[in-house]
Write a protein that holds these residues in place. Structure first.
Motif, PDB file in Angstrom:
ATOM      1  N   LYS A  45       0.918  -1.216   0.008  1.00 42.41           N
ATOM      2  CA  LYS A  45       0.090   0.106   0.025  1.00 42.41           C
ATOM      3  C   LYS A  45       0.840   1.317   0.036  1.00 42.41           C
ATOM      4  CE  LYS A  45      -4.086  -2.196   1.930  1.00 42.41           C
ATOM      5  NZ  LYS A  45      -5.380  -2.126   2.896  1.00 42.41           N
ATOM      6  N   SER A  46       2.055   1.059   0.081  1.00 42.00           N
ATOM      7  CA  SER A  46       3.074   2.176   0.027  1.00 42.00           C
ATOM      8  C   SER A  46       3.328   2.840  -1.444  1.00 42.00           C
ATOM      9  CB  SER A  46       4.511   2.019   0.504  1.00 42.00           C
ATOM     10  OG  SER A  46       5.058   0.883  -0.251  1.00 42.00           O
ATOM     11  N   HIS A  47       2.809   1.869  -2.498  1.00 35.00           N
ATOM     12  CA  HIS A  47       2.797   2.189  -3.975  1.00 35.00           C
ATOM     13  C   HIS A  47       1.778   3.219  -4.207  1.00 35.00           C
ATOM     14  CE1 HIS A  47       5.286  -1.617  -4.884  1.00 35.00           C
ATOM     15  NE2 HIS A  47       5.903  -0.984  -4.206  1.00 35.00           N
ATOM     16  N   PRO A  48       1.905   3.773  -5.029  1.00 38.93           N
ATOM     17  CA  PRO A  48       0.847   4.919  -5.441  1.00 38.93           C
ATOM     18  C   PRO A  48      -0.456   4.327  -6.018  1.00 38.93           C
ATOM     19  CG  PRO A  48       2.662   5.726  -6.421  1.00 38.93           C
ATOM     20  CD  PRO A  48       3.020   4.134  -6.000  1.00 38.93           C
ATOM     21  N   THR A  49      -1.505   4.679  -5.652  1.00 41.04           N
ATOM     22  CA  THR A  49      -2.936   4.728  -6.148  1.00 41.04           C
ATOM     23  C   THR A  49      -3.091   5.198  -7.474  1.00 41.04           C
ATOM     24  OG1 THR A  49      -3.834   4.211  -4.006  1.00 41.04           O
ATOM     25  CG2 THR A  49      -5.388   4.465  -5.636  1.00 41.04           C
ATOM     26  N   ILE A  50      -3.676   4.601  -8.489  1.00 39.35           N
ATOM     27  CA  ILE A  50      -3.915   4.931  -9.864  1.00 39.35           C
ATOM     28  C   ILE A  50      -5.530   5.296  -9.908  1.00 39.35           C
ATOM     29  CG2 ILE A  50      -3.585   4.632 -12.284  1.00 39.35           C
ATOM     30  CD1 ILE A  50      -1.319   2.648 -11.301  1.00 39.35           C
ATOM     31  N   PHE A  51      -5.581   6.602 -10.572  1.00 39.72           N
ATOM     32  CA  PHE A  51      -7.100   7.102 -10.550  1.00 39.72           C
ATOM     33  C   PHE A  51      -7.099   7.610 -12.125  1.00 39.72           C
ATOM     34  CE2 PHE A  51      -6.300   7.827  -6.217  1.00 39.72           C
ATOM     35  CZ  PHE A  51      -7.356   7.373  -5.558  1.00 39.72           C
ATOM     36  N   GLY A  52      -7.865   7.140 -13.057  1.00 39.92           N
ATOM     37  CA  GLY A  52      -8.064   7.631 -14.599  1.00 39.92           C
ATOM     38  C   GLY A  52      -9.312   7.755 -14.837  1.00 39.92           C
ATOM     39  N   VAL A  53      -9.728   8.939 -15.590  1.00 42.14           N
ATOM     40  CA  VAL A  53     -10.801   9.311 -16.268  1.00 42.14           C
ATOM     41  C   VAL A  53     -10.514   9.242 -17.877  1.00 42.14           C
ATOM     42  CG1 VAL A  53     -12.606  10.819 -16.773  1.00 42.14           C
ATOM     43  CG2 VAL A  53     -11.816  10.371 -14.371  1.00 42.14           C
ATOM     44  N   PHE A  54     -11.422   8.470 -18.744  1.00 37.03           N
ATOM     45  CA  PHE A  54     -11.000   8.670 -20.101  1.00 37.03           C
ATOM     46  C   PHE A  54     -12.551   8.987 -20.948  1.00 37.03           C
ATOM     47  CE2 PHE A  54      -8.606   5.218 -17.869  1.00 37.03           C
ATOM     48  CZ  PHE A  54      -7.199   5.907 -18.158  1.00 37.03           C
ATOM     49  N   ASP A  55     -12.205   9.896 -21.607  1.00 38.02           N
ATOM     50  CA  ASP A  55     -13.344  10.474 -22.338  1.00 38.02           C
ATOM     51  C   ASP A  55     -13.156  10.101 -23.755  1.00 38.02           C
ATOM     52  OD1 ASP A  55     -15.713  11.870 -23.469  1.00 38.02           O
ATOM     53  OD2 ASP A  55     -15.242  13.636 -22.588  1.00 38.02           O
ATOM     54  N   GLY A  56     -13.947   9.265 -24.176  1.00 39.76           N
ATOM     55  CA  GLY A  56     -13.861   8.765 -25.629  1.00 39.76           C
ATOM     56  C   GLY A  56     -14.819   9.534 -26.653  1.00 39.76           C
ATOM     57  N   HIS A  57     -14.243   9.613 -27.964  1.00 36.72           N
ATOM     58  CA  HIS A  57     -15.196  10.287 -29.064  1.00 36.72           C
ATOM     59  C   HIS A  57     -14.964   9.345 -30.310  1.00 36.72           C
ATOM     60  CE1 HIS A  57     -11.075  12.083 -28.524  1.00 36.72           C
ATOM     61  NE2 HIS A  57     -11.096  11.925 -29.918  1.00 36.72           N
ATOM     62  N   GLY A  58     -15.802   9.319 -31.256  1.00 40.53           N
ATOM     63  CA  GLY A  58     -15.684   8.752 -32.216  1.00 40.53           C
ATOM     64  C   GLY A  58     -15.946   7.385 -32.115  1.00 40.53           C
TER      65      GLY A  58
END
Length: 351
Positions: free
Chosen positions: A109-122
């Motif tokens: 848990k000392s490793h970073p947590t990854i958060f992502g948002v991806f807004d697709g198009h086409g």
């Protein structure tokens, strides 16, 4: 609101009110009683028939309105943990092209947590690929980095930038083979105990609420009308034009993205992320928001921070409320909102 919906509401709230109908029937009945004319009796019956028919029409329009609203929310995704919540709706778009991901290293848990948002198009292919592969690629590289960071020149910032460029190459290779022109934004945050590193490609946006309640921008939108972006596009032999919004080659309303292989071949579009690092001990943040532009079309960063701050005690930390409020304000796009809460003590967030 459509004309039929407006008519339905007028009929329901004004013409079909009980007192209005009662007054109409009493007036016609009194007229018929006083004059005993067959014409008036016919008018009374016709009025009743018309009212009954209109009631049926109003009920049908209301049913159609409800069906349309159900369709607009046909794809609703949500996530909730002790420190993060996401609410994502299809809204008024024909297809759901937004994606999001949260990945924590449960073994360390000392490793970073990854958060992502991806807004697709086409299409949704680029956003789906980025959501499915980028967090895993990042976790693998971060784990390698932790094992040898004392002898490595890498940083979270350089790892994040390189992996985003790598995922763009993979998307282009995969989608161009099938002539799929889909593209996506890419907004990723790496959260460790003391630092927050945020990378952005496109016009999704991240903002943080500091200890004083101020809105701190964590990313910068990539729009064609910006001087730096406009000069780069022009130098590459491209152009921007206005079609409801400023667009690259009259097509894309952002100047950087992942995928979009036709515009990448013209070199007018690039995948290069802006990457910023923030000191959590200095900012002592309360929460951060990561969202697709469906939110930012309806809210400014400052307004969104204030809105969420008043609703952090809600089940989704205000993410659901602000996503729905964006929809009710008329946003025509998919809307995805992620809210990450920070621990008050030590300014840390759980993995």
């Amino acid at each position: 609101m459509s004309l039929l919906s407006l008519l339905a509401r007028i009929m329901r709230y004004l013409l079909l009110r009980p007192e209005t109908l009662l007054l109409l029937c009493v007036s016609l009945a009194l007229w018929s009683f006083l004059f005993h004319t067959d014409e008036v009796k016919t008018i009374v019956q016709s009025s009743r028939d018309a009212v009954n028919m209109m009631k049926g029409k109003v009920a049908e329009m209301m049913q159609n309105e409800r069906a349309a609203l159900d369709e607009e929310f046909s794809k609703t995704w949500q996530y909730k943990s002790s420190t993060a919540a996401v609410y994502s709706i299809q809204g008024r778009r024909e297809h759901m092209e937004d994606r999001f991901g949260i990945l924590a290293d449960t073994l360390n848990k000392s490793h970073p947590t990854i958060f992502g948002v991806f807004d697709g198009h086409g299409g949704e292919a680029a956003a789906e690929y980025a959501k499915s592969h980028l967090p895993i690629m990042l976790r693998q590289q971060l784990q390698r980095y932790e094992k040898q960071k004392e002898n490595s020149a890498l940083t979270h910032k350089s790892i994040l930038k390189q992996q985003i460029l790598n995922i763009d190459k993979e998307i282009l290779e995969k989608l161009s083979a099938s002539y799929d022109e889909a593209g996506t934004t890419c907004l990723v945050a790496l959260l460790s105990e003391k630092d927050l590193t945020v990378a952005n490609v496109g016009d999704s946006r991240a903002v943080l609420c500091d200890k004083d309640g101020n809105a701190i921008p964590l990313s910068h939108d990539h729009k064609p009308y910006q001087v730096k972006e406009r000069k780069r596009i022009k130098k590459a032999g491209g152009f921007i034009s206005f079609n409801g919004s400023w667009r690259v080659q009259g097509v894309l309303a952002m100047s950087r993205s992942l995928g979009d292989y036709p515009l990448k071949k013209l070199k007018v579009l690039i995948p290069d992320p802006d990457v910023l690092t923030f000191d959590l001990e200095k900012l002592q943040p309360q929460f951060m928001i990561l969202a697709s532009d469906g939110l930012w079309d309806a809210f400014s960063s400052e307004e969104a921070v204030h809105f969420i701050k008043e609703r952090l005690d809600e089940p989704h930390f205000g993410a659901k409320s602000i996503a729905l409020q964006s929809f009710y304000r008329g946003c025509p796009d998919n809307i995805t909102v992620m809210v990450v809460k920070f621990r008050k003590k030590g300014s840390k967030a759980a993995g």
